[in-house]
Scaffold this motif. Structure first.
Motif, PDB file in Angstrom:
ATOM      1  N   MET A  46       0.839  -1.193   0.000  1.00 11.71           N
ATOM      2  CA  MET A  46       0.000   0.000   0.000  1.00 11.71           C
ATOM      3  C   MET A  46       0.876   1.246   0.000  1.00 11.71           C
ATOM      4  SD  MET A  46      -2.828  -1.261   2.809  1.00 11.71           S
ATOM      5  CE  MET A  46      -3.931   0.123   2.674  1.00 11.71           C
ATOM      6  N   GLN A  47       0.385   2.295  -0.641  1.00 12.30           N
ATOM      7  CA  GLN A  47       1.098   3.549  -0.733  1.00 12.30           C
ATOM      8  C   GLN A  47       0.457   4.574   0.204  1.00 12.30           C
ATOM      9  OE1 GLN A  47       3.824   4.156  -2.520  1.00 12.30           O
ATOM     10  NE2 GLN A  47       3.985   6.321  -1.990  1.00 12.30           N
ATOM     11  N   PRO A  48       1.230   5.161   1.120  1.00 10.67           N
ATOM     12  CA  PRO A  48       0.643   6.184   1.987  1.00 10.67           C
ATOM     13  C   PRO A  48       0.404   7.483   1.219  1.00 10.67           C
ATOM     14  CG  PRO A  48       2.992   6.020   2.407  1.00 10.67           C
ATOM     15  CD  PRO A  48       2.656   4.918   1.431  1.00 10.67           C
ATOM     16  N   ILE A  49      -0.674   8.171   1.569  1.00  9.11           N
ATOM     17  CA  ILE A  49      -1.003   9.430   0.886  1.00  9.11           C
ATOM     18  C   ILE A  49      -1.044  10.612   1.845  1.00  9.11           C
ATOM     19  CG2 ILE A  49      -2.304   8.286  -0.950  1.00  9.11           C
ATOM     20  CD1 ILE A  49      -4.862   9.280   0.613  1.00  9.11           C
ATOM     21  N   ALA A  50      -1.118  10.367   3.156  1.00 11.76           N
ATOM     22  CA  ALA A  50      -1.200  11.467   4.114  1.00 11.76           C
ATOM     23  C   ALA A  50      -0.989  10.930   5.517  1.00 11.76           C
ATOM     24  CB  ALA A  50      -2.553  12.170   4.026  1.00 11.76           C
ATOM     25  N   ILE A  51      -0.609  11.837   6.411  1.00  9.56           N
ATOM     26  CA  ILE A  51      -0.513  11.548   7.845  1.00  9.56           C
ATOM     27  C   ILE A  51      -1.475  12.491   8.553  1.00  9.56           C
ATOM     28  CG2 ILE A  51       0.984  11.590   9.871  1.00  9.56           C
ATOM     29  CD1 ILE A  51       3.349  11.031   7.972  1.00  9.56           C
ATOM     30  N   LEU A  52      -2.304  11.922   9.437  1.00  6.57           N
ATOM     31  CA  LEU A  52      -3.276  12.697  10.204  1.00  6.57           C
ATOM     32  C   LEU A  52      -2.898  12.621  11.684  1.00  6.57           C
ATOM     33  CD1 LEU A  52      -4.762  12.272   7.484  1.00  6.57           C
ATOM     34  CD2 LEU A  52      -6.866  11.914   8.785  1.00  6.57           C
ATOM     35  N   ILE A  53      -2.718  13.773  12.304  1.00  2.59           N
ATOM     36  CA  ILE A  53      -2.294  13.856  13.698  1.00  2.59           C
ATOM     37  C   ILE A  53      -3.403  14.507  14.523  1.00  2.59           C
ATOM     38  CG2 ILE A  53      -0.585  14.811  15.290  1.00  2.59           C
ATOM     39  CD1 ILE A  53       0.516  12.664  13.390  1.00  2.59           C
ATOM     40  N   THR A  54      -3.649  13.952  15.728  1.00  5.33           N
ATOM     41  CA  THR A  54      -4.658  14.546  16.603  1.00  5.33           C
ATOM     42  C   THR A  54      -4.062  15.483  17.646  1.00  5.33           C
ATOM     43  OG1 THR A  54      -4.572  12.657  18.141  1.00  5.33           O
ATOM     44  CG2 THR A  54      -6.204  12.568  16.349  1.00  5.33           C
ATOM     45  N   HIS A  55      -2.839  15.196  18.129  1.00  5.78           N
ATOM     46  CA  HIS A  55      -2.230  16.069  19.129  1.00  5.78           C
ATOM     47  C   HIS A  55      -0.741  15.773  19.217  1.00  5.78           C
ATOM     48  CE1 HIS A  55      -3.144  12.416  21.409  1.00  5.78           C
ATOM     49  NE2 HIS A  55      -2.337  12.822  22.380  1.00  5.78           N
ATOM     50  N   HIS A  56      -0.040  16.569  20.022  1.00  8.46           N
ATOM     51  CA  HIS A  56       1.412  16.635  19.935  1.00  8.46           C
ATOM     52  C   HIS A  56       2.164  15.596  20.751  1.00  8.46           C
ATOM     53  CE1 HIS A  56       1.947  18.330  24.009  1.00  8.46           C
ATOM     54  NE2 HIS A  56       0.829  19.011  23.790  1.00  8.46           N
ATOM     55  N   HIS A  57       1.517  14.738  21.503  1.00  8.29           N
ATOM     56  CA  HIS A  57       2.250  13.807  22.366  1.00  8.29           C
ATOM     57  C   HIS A  57       3.126  12.849  21.555  1.00  8.29           C
ATOM     58  CE1 HIS A  57      -0.576  14.440  26.051  1.00  8.29           C
ATOM     59  NE2 HIS A  57       0.320  15.391  25.917  1.00  8.29           N
ATOM     60  N   ARG A  58       4.246  12.502  22.151  1.00 10.04           N
ATOM     61  CA  ARG A  58       5.282  11.744  21.438  1.00 10.04           C
ATOM     62  C   ARG A  58       4.767  10.421  20.882  1.00 10.04           C
ATOM     63  NH1 ARG A  58       9.955  12.463  18.622  1.00 10.04           N
ATOM     64  NH2 ARG A  58      11.187  10.551  18.652  1.00 10.04           N
ATOM     65  N   ASP A  59       3.890   9.743  21.631  1.00 14.51           N
ATOM     66  CA  ASP A  59       3.414   8.443  21.162  1.00 14.51           C
ATOM     67  C   ASP A  59       2.410   8.573  20.019  1.00 14.51           C
ATOM     68  OD1 ASP A  59       1.562   9.517  23.034  1.00 14.51           O
ATOM     69  OD2 ASP A  59       0.692   7.548  23.382  1.00 14.51           O
ATOM     70  N   HIS A  60       2.174   9.809  19.562  1.00 14.80           N
ATOM     71  CA  HIS A  60       1.309  10.042  18.408  1.00 14.80           C
ATOM     72  C   HIS A  60       2.056  10.671  17.233  1.00 14.80           C
ATOM     73  CE1 HIS A  60      -2.630   9.298  20.502  1.00 14.80           C
ATOM     74  NE2 HIS A  60      -1.786   9.382  21.515  1.00 14.80           N
ATOM     75  N   VAL A  61       3.211  11.253  17.502  1.00 11.31           N
ATOM     76  CA  VAL A  61       3.930  11.964  16.437  1.00 11.31           C
ATOM     77  C   VAL A  61       5.350  11.448  16.215  1.00 11.31           C
ATOM     78  CG1 VAL A  61       2.592  14.051  16.924  1.00 11.31           C
ATOM     79  CG2 VAL A  61       4.860  13.790  17.959  1.00 11.31           C
ATOM     80  N   GLY A  62       5.831  10.551  17.079  1.00 14.00           N
ATOM     81  CA  GLY A  62       7.236  10.188  17.065  1.00 14.00           C
ATOM     82  C   GLY A  62       7.736   9.535  15.790  1.00 14.00           C
ATOM     83  N   GLY A  63       6.832   8.969  14.993  1.00 11.68           N
ATOM     84  CA  GLY A  63       7.266   8.297  13.767  1.00 11.68           C
ATOM     85  C   GLY A  63       7.199   9.140  12.516  1.00 11.68           C
TER      86      GLY A  63
END
Length: 259
Positions: A46-63
């Motif tokens: 599968m090809q990724p087309i976007a990243i959707l983030i809900t908030h800034h905590h590391r376990d949500h943005v670290g990758g």
């Protein structure tokens, strides 16, 4: 038709892949860790087309950074009122996220409380809510306020009861434990717990869940129920005056005594 794939991460996180029936492309929701996402996308071709983030905590943005190294140029959507590295598409209340290769669209709701700028994505009969609402629980307040979190949960509660809720942690069994502190005689909690163990024992997550089920078992959405009010007043040692007051008593009690 939307297809959603859970990717377990860390000890209890879920990263979500939003795709469609063709399963050629996917949007990535809250990738705290890039490696399991990369592995899953490559396994499924599968090809990724976007990243959707809900908030800034590391376990949500670290990758995010490593994903952008692997797939340069991916748009990164996230909350306009939070500082998130690599974000290219800051979002505010009411804006639309159109995932054209998937034929899917989501509306942004600002749901401050867990963090001050937290957002959620609502559409296609589904809600990707980060850490605002959990099955049988809600997020802890960090840099938001109890007042804001209560009203954010009330906004979510007003969505259609059949909405499928995709939160980002496997907290359901633990949350039922606290809910039983609040309402030890609520039979819906015992039934929900049995169902959750059946899912987990078979290797399946307890999320997503239907929003409408929360009104029978989630103490943070039952702050108008007499039994819940009575329990909150017992814990606080005083009368409560509003459902928001009940909510604050329960959330503080969970933070200080249960977690």
């Amino acid at each position: 038709m939307m297809q959603v794939i859970p990717i377990p991460a860390f000890t209890d996180n879920y990263i979500w892949l939003i795709s469609n029936e063709e399963r050629k492309h996917a949007a990535i929701v809250d990738p705290g860790d890039a490696l399991p996402v990369i592995a899953e996308l490559q396994r499924r071709d599968m090809q990724p087309i976007a990243i959707l983030i809900t908030h800034h905590h590391r376990d949500h943005v670290g990758g995010i950074g490593q994903l952008l190294q692997t797939w340069p140029g991916l748009p990164v959507y996230g909350p306009a009122h939070e500082a998130i590295q690599h974000m290219t598409q800051p979002l505010s209340e009411g804006q639309q996220v159109n995932l054209e290769p998937l034929g899917l669209s989501f509306t942004v709701m600002e749901t401050s409380g867990h963090t001050a700028g937290h957002i959620v994505y609502y559409g296609e009969g589904s809600l990707f809510c980060g850490d605002t609402l959990f099955a049988n629980g809600c997020g802890r307040v960090f840099d938001g306020t109890l007042h804001d979190l209560y009203h954010s949960l009330q906004r979510i509660a007003a969505l259609p009861a059949e909405t499928l809720v995709y939160c980002t942690h496997e907290y359901t069994v633990d949350n039922i434990g606290f809910a039983k502190w609040v309402e030890p005689d609520n039979p819906a909690l015992d039934a929900r717990l049995e169902e959750c163990w059946e899912l987990l024992d078979s290797g399946r997550p307890t999320v997503p869940f239907e929003l409408g089920r929360e009104f029978d078992t989630n103490p943070f959405l039952r702050t108008h129920i007499p039994e819940v009010i009575a329990r909150a007043e017992e814990i606080a040692g005083r009368e409560t005056h509003t459902p928001e007051d009940v909510f604050a008593v329960l959330r503080i009690w969970k933070d200080t005594e249960y977690d």
